[in-house]
Design a protein around this motif. Structure first.
Motif, PDB file in Angstrom:
ATOM      1  N   GLN A  83       0.834  -1.195   0.000  1.00  0.00           N
ATOM      2  CA  GLN A  83       0.000   0.000   0.000  1.00  0.00           C
ATOM      3  C   GLN A  83       0.868   1.244   0.000  1.00  0.00           C
ATOM      4  OE1 GLN A  83      -3.551   0.700   2.728  1.00  0.00           O
ATOM      5  NE2 GLN A  83      -2.027   2.076   3.607  1.00  0.00           N
ATOM      6  N   PHE A  88      -5.137   1.180   5.399  1.00  0.00           N
ATOM      7  CA  PHE A  88      -4.290   0.494   6.367  1.00  0.00           C
ATOM      8  C   PHE A  88      -3.127   1.369   6.801  1.00  0.00           C
ATOM      9  CE2 PHE A  88      -6.229  -2.952   3.918  1.00  0.00           C
ATOM     10  CZ  PHE A  88      -6.759  -3.722   4.943  1.00  0.00           C
ATOM     11  N   TRP A  91       0.220  -2.333   4.607  1.00  0.00           N
ATOM     12  CA  TRP A  91      -0.239  -3.491   3.832  1.00  0.00           C
ATOM     13  C   TRP A  91       0.934  -3.974   3.000  1.00  0.00           C
ATOM     14  CZ3 TRP A  91      -4.277  -6.736   3.437  1.00  0.00           C
ATOM     15  CH2 TRP A  91      -4.325  -7.562   2.322  1.00  0.00           C
ATOM     16  N   PHE A 113      -0.407  -6.836   7.711  1.00  0.00           N
ATOM     17  CA  PHE A 113      -1.116  -5.567   7.664  1.00  0.00           C
ATOM     18  C   PHE A 113      -1.316  -5.029   9.067  1.00  0.00           C
ATOM     19  CE2 PHE A 113      -4.503  -8.615   8.176  1.00  0.00           C
ATOM     20  CZ  PHE A 113      -5.436  -7.979   8.998  1.00  0.00           C
TER      21      PHE A 113
END
Length: 155
Positions: A83, A88, A91, A113
């Motif tokens: 990510q 989150f 991630w 995560f």
């Protein structure tokens, strides 16, 4: 932070499973239940090293956006998506593809995560998110398996 691993056996060679797993259209189709679609970056076809994709989806009744980057790419052995921005705190998803010795592939997803909101997010990770995310990955993998095991049509 929470993590888990899911291994899926696919009766197709690692190269095919790798390529299917990096296809934006396959991913979107596998996540139809959450209306997931690519809305930025690479929005169709195959992802490569350094590519980003922004996904929009509906989970828990809320629309979310998450942008991820392909941060490692070693065809046909592994790739990593992480990510860049989204819901989150962290991630990190490692996808590995190994011959299973039976003419197929052992596809492994190792996911780490962290939810936002500190200790409250940590509780949500353990009580809800870990199971929910594992079920999403299992659903995705069933779809990837189906596509990879289907002989592509010519033309």
């Amino acid at each position: 932070m929470t993590g888990f691993e899911i291994v899926t056996h696919v009766m197709a060679p690692p190269e095919r499973v790798f390529d299917v797993s990096l296809d934006v259209d396959v991913h979107a189709a596998s996540m139809a239940g959450s209306s997931e679609q690519a809305v930025g970056g690479v929005t169709a076809g195959a992802l490569r090293l350094g590519d980003t994709v922004t996904w929009r989806a509906r989970h828990f009744g809320v629309h979310w956006r998450m942008t991820s980057v392909i941060s490692a790419y070693d065809r046909p052995d592994l790739f990593v998506d992480e990510q860049v921005s989204g819901p989150f705190e962290r991630w990190h998803h490692v996808h590995r593809f190994r011959p299973d010795g039976r003419g197929g592939t052992a596809m492994s997803d190792v996911i780490e995560f962290a939810a936002p909101f500190g200790p409250v997010g940590g509780i949500a990770e353990r009580l809800v998110l870990r199971r929910y995310m594992a079920e999403l990955i299992e659903a995705r993998n069933r779809y990837v398996k189906k596509v990879a095991e289907t002989t592509p049509t010519a033309g």
